[in-house]
Structure formats: structure tokens, C-alpha cells
Enzyme design. Structure first.
Site, PDB file in Angstrom:
ATOM      1  N   GLY A  78       0.434  -1.224   0.474  1.00  0.00           N
ATOM      2  CA  GLY A  78      -0.328   0.465   0.085  1.00  0.00           C
ATOM      3  C   GLY A  78       0.722   1.580   0.093  1.00  0.00           C
ATOM      4  N   CYS A  79       2.322   1.413   0.328  1.00  0.00           N
ATOM      5  CA  CYS A  79       2.902   2.492   0.899  1.00  0.00           C
ATOM      6  C   CYS A  79       3.530   2.833  -0.429  1.00  0.00           C
ATOM      7  CB  CYS A  79       3.498   2.229   1.557  1.00  0.00           C
ATOM      8  SG  CYS A  79       3.000   1.948   3.477  1.00  0.00           S
TER       9      CYS A  79
END
Length: 185
Positions: A78-79
Site C-alpha cells: 500500500g505504501c
């Protein structure tokens, strides 16, 4: 033992990343701490970074709009997606006098490796003790929460995003930033 901590960190990040998709995020003051108020000065800070002089202060960007985004961990799915989207839209941000700054608890060296591997051209700040993340209501034990703040050229917080979806977040931020800039001109 080190492997167990690493696996636990990854599991925690994945759980946190899934929370917004299932709408399990409680009110803005409940998870990560108390958010700073809108239309008030942003909490000041200076943190080490992998770029430039080795330190960044929020005051360095007076006169510019700032997108200050907090995220859990470099190299997680996600990052990485969120950072890629900000990088992809970086020319659009630059055209409207806006600086993107990312903050997590990762070290300067980890940030440097992450920027190199993903081709990121904006600073990532190392909030290893969580001090700044706490000031922005974005700290959860050992990680920064996925929160974003739009700060105006005078240093006031104009928008806060919680429950961020990394795949569309940069577009949401750009749209809101454009609205705020039009309203202030």
C-alpha cells in the site's frame, strides 16, 4: 526474534491498510491520536531526510502549498502504491506550487533505498520516534497511520484525509488542492 518482529510489522501494516476498505476506521480522534484542527497553524517540526541538506522543516516551505502524508512503512504494497501515485502526479503538483513530503518511522537509509528503488523525487522524512506523527494524530504504537494534510502557503492546515485508499489518494488530494487554491485566489 528479528524475523518475528519483521513479520509482525508487515502483518500490522497489512491490517491497517485493509481497515479503510472495510470502513472499520473509527472517528478521526480515536485512531492515531488527536488530529490538529483545520484552519489553524500546522505543528512545526524538523526531521532528518534522505535528500538535500539532510533535514527538512515544515517552515522551509512557507509560500508553497504542502501535501504532508504519513504512511506506515517503506516497501510495503500500500505504501509503495501510494508513493508511486504521488510520484506519477508530481509534475501536476509542481505546476501548482505544491511540495509533497512523506513521513514514516523508517530510517533515513531505508527511505533512501525506497526512493532509489521507486524513483521518488520528493523527500521522505524519518520520524523514528513518532514525535511528529503524534503531533499530527497519526501515530499507532510503532507506525505512522495513513493520514494526509494539505497545508497552505501561510502554514495553516486546510484539509485532512483519514481512511486513505492508496490507489486513488493522489487524485483525491489533487482535486481538493485545486478547489482550495481556487477558493483562496
Amino acid at each position: 526474534m528479528k524475523l518475528h518482529r519483521h513479520l509482525f510489522s508487515i502483518l500490522l501494516v497489512l491490517c491497517l491498510a485493509l481497515l479503510p476498505w472495510f470502513n472499520f476506521i473509527p472517528g478521526a480522534d480515536a485512531l492515531g491520536g488527536k488530529l490538529p484542527p483545520l484552519n489553524q497553524p500546522a505543528p512545526t517540526f524538523t526531521l532528518p531526510t534522505n535528500t538535500g541538506d539532510g533535514e527538512v522543516s515544515i517552515s522551509d516551505y512557507r509560500g508553497k502549498w504542502v501535501v504532508l502524508y504519513f504512511y506506515p512503512k517503506d516497501f510495503t504494497s500500500g505504501c509503495t502504491l501510494e508513493a508511486r501515485r504521488f510520484q506519477q502526479d508530481l509534475p501536476k503538483y509542481q505546476q501548482i506550487n505544491t511540495q509533497i513530503i512523506g513521513v514514516s518511522a523508517d530510517s533515513v537509509n531505508t527511505h533512501a533505498e525506497f526512493c532509489d528503488s521507486e524513483g521518488l523525487k520528493f523527500p521522505l522524512l524519518a520520524d523514528t520516534k513518532g514525535t511528529v506523527s503524534k503531533d499530527y494524530g497519526s501515530w499507532l504504537g510503532a507506525l505512522s497511520m495513513r493520514h494526509t494534510f494539505i497545508i497552505d502557503p501561510n502554514g495553516a492546515i486546510r484539509e485532512i484525509f483519514t481512511g486513505v485508499n492508496p490507489s486513488v489518494h493522489s487524485k483525491e488530494v489533487l482535486a481538493r488542492l485545486t478547489e482550495l487554491q481556487e477558493a483562496s485566489s
